[in-house]
Design a protein around this motif. Structure first.
Motif, PDB file in Angstrom:
ATOM      1  N   GLY A 184      -7.708  -4.050  -2.070  1.00  0.00           N
ATOM      2  CA  GLY A 184      -7.455  -2.639  -1.780  1.00  0.00           C
ATOM      3  C   GLY A 184      -7.986  -1.721  -2.846  1.00  0.00           C
TER       4      GLY A 184
ATOM      5  N   SER B  75      -7.981   1.793   1.460  1.00  0.00           N
ATOM      6  CA  SER B  75      -6.625   1.471   1.879  1.00  0.00           C
ATOM      7  C   SER B  75      -6.549   1.083   3.353  1.00  0.00           C
ATOM      8  CB  SER B  75      -5.713   2.674   1.606  1.00  0.00           C
ATOM      9  OG  SER B  75      -4.403   2.424   2.046  1.00  0.00           O
TER      10      SER B  75
ATOM     11  N   ARG C  39       0.809  -1.219   0.000  1.00  0.00           N
ATOM     12  CA  ARG C  39       0.000   0.000   0.000  1.00  0.00           C
ATOM     13  C   ARG C  39       0.840   1.267   0.000  1.00  0.00           C
ATOM     14  NH1 ARG C  39      -3.874  -1.101   5.005  1.00  0.00           N
ATOM     15  NH2 ARG C  39      -1.927  -2.109   5.693  1.00  0.00           N
TER      16      ARG C  39
ATOM     17  N   SER D  11      -2.952   0.336  -2.895  1.00  0.00           N
ATOM     18  CA  SER D  11      -3.624   1.604  -2.609  1.00  0.00           C
ATOM     19  C   SER D  11      -3.395   2.544  -3.783  1.00  0.00           C
ATOM     20  CB  SER D  11      -3.073   2.232  -1.325  1.00  0.00           C
ATOM     21  OG  SER D  11      -1.810   2.828  -1.575  1.00  0.00           O
TER      22      SER D  11
END
Length: 296
Positions: A230, A280, A146, A206
């Motif tokens: 995500g 996220s 992420r 993300s």
């Protein structure tokens, strides 16, 4: 001190000679020189100039690796010193533990690796192996990208190699404009830690995930080896050269493009789309929950 016109001219020279899609360079140069002639940069300098030129570059050519960057610390502008950029990149990776930020052992014997950079395969091999040793006996693995903002294509191939049984998987190719050649990336035959096979793998993404992080996510997803959880990623698939223009300004020029052996394309401009959409901050919980469900 070079003028803005000189700075922009030097940057455009690098873009014209190196950009991966040469058919776009006339359009790019025309747009930036029109802005220059209209006085768009007359009152700007430093970071503000870099941001304005970058915005205009990406308006005409939405390639997120095509940028002017400002550095507070002065750098050499001697072309003979351009290898210093790679040395600085490797030094940054060493200072950041080869991009490996954290390991957690979650409930249900689920491993969680938080990766912030994709290390170079040479310098980073031992650290990547050490991380994979920590998760070797888990029931499932969550690879958290992420906050991964990029890294090395060779390192991406090494990370991916751990999730396949041998050296017979052709992961992707990279076409290089300057030579007209295509380099193939295959899984590695020898790794410093056990391969992670026959168990679920999740990759967290993300809107920050970029470049080398996207490479790992896209490749594992395309080859059916991981579930992505995500957000859609930023969308930068072009390996990039960095060229100092002044002591404080660098132009980054995408000189190559990645080609998946599965999809025959890449994630440039569109990002990597997750299999399970989640914000996220909820992605880790969602992946952990799914891993526990599959284990049960």
């Amino acid at each position: 001190m070079p003028t803005n016109a000189e700075i922009i001219g030097l940057a455009l020279d690098r873009i014209t000679s190196g950009y991966v899609f040469p058919q776009r360079v006339v359009e790019i140069e025309g747009a930036i020189r029109s802005q220059l002639a209209a006085g768009a940069y007359d009152t700007l300098d430093g970071l503000a100039l870099c941001e304005a030129v970058t915005a205009h570059l990406q308006e005409v050519c939405p390639d997120k690796h095509l940028r002017l960057l400002w550095q507070d610390e002065p750098q050499s502008t001697d072309p003979a010193d351009e290898d210093e950029g790679r040395a600085a990149f490797l030094a940054m990776l060493r200072a950041e533990n080869q991009g490996i930020h954290r390991f957690e052992h979650l409930e249900g014997n689920i491993g969680h690796l938080d990766i912030r950079r994709i290390a170079d395969a040479g310098d980073g091999a031992r650290a990547i192996g050490a991380a994979m040793e920590l998760v070797a006996h888990t029931s499932a693995l969550i690879l958290d990208l992420r906050e991964c903002r990029g890294g090395s294509p060779e390192g991406a191939a090494m990370w991916c190699s751990y999730f396949f049984p041998d050296d017979q998987v052709h992961l992707n190719d990279i076409y290089e404009r300057s030579t007209g050649s295509t380099r193939q990336y295959w899984t590695a035959s020898h790794l410093p830690a056990p391969r992670y096979l026959d168990r679920p793998v999740y990759v967290l993404t993300s809107a920050i995930t970029f470049s080398g992080g996207e490479d790992v996510a896209y490749t594992l997803q395309a080859h059916g080896r991981a579930v992505l959880v995500g957000e859609t990623t930023r969308g930068g698939a072009h390996p990039t050269a960095r060229h100092p223009v002044t002591e404080h300004i660098t132009v980054t020029v995408p000189t190559a493009r990645t080609i998946s052996t599965v999809t025959r394309t890449n994630w440039e401009g569109v990002g990597v789309v997750p299999d399970l959409a989640a914000s996220s901050d909820q992605a880790l919980e969602a992946a952990h929950k799914d891993a526990l469900r599959r284990a049960a």
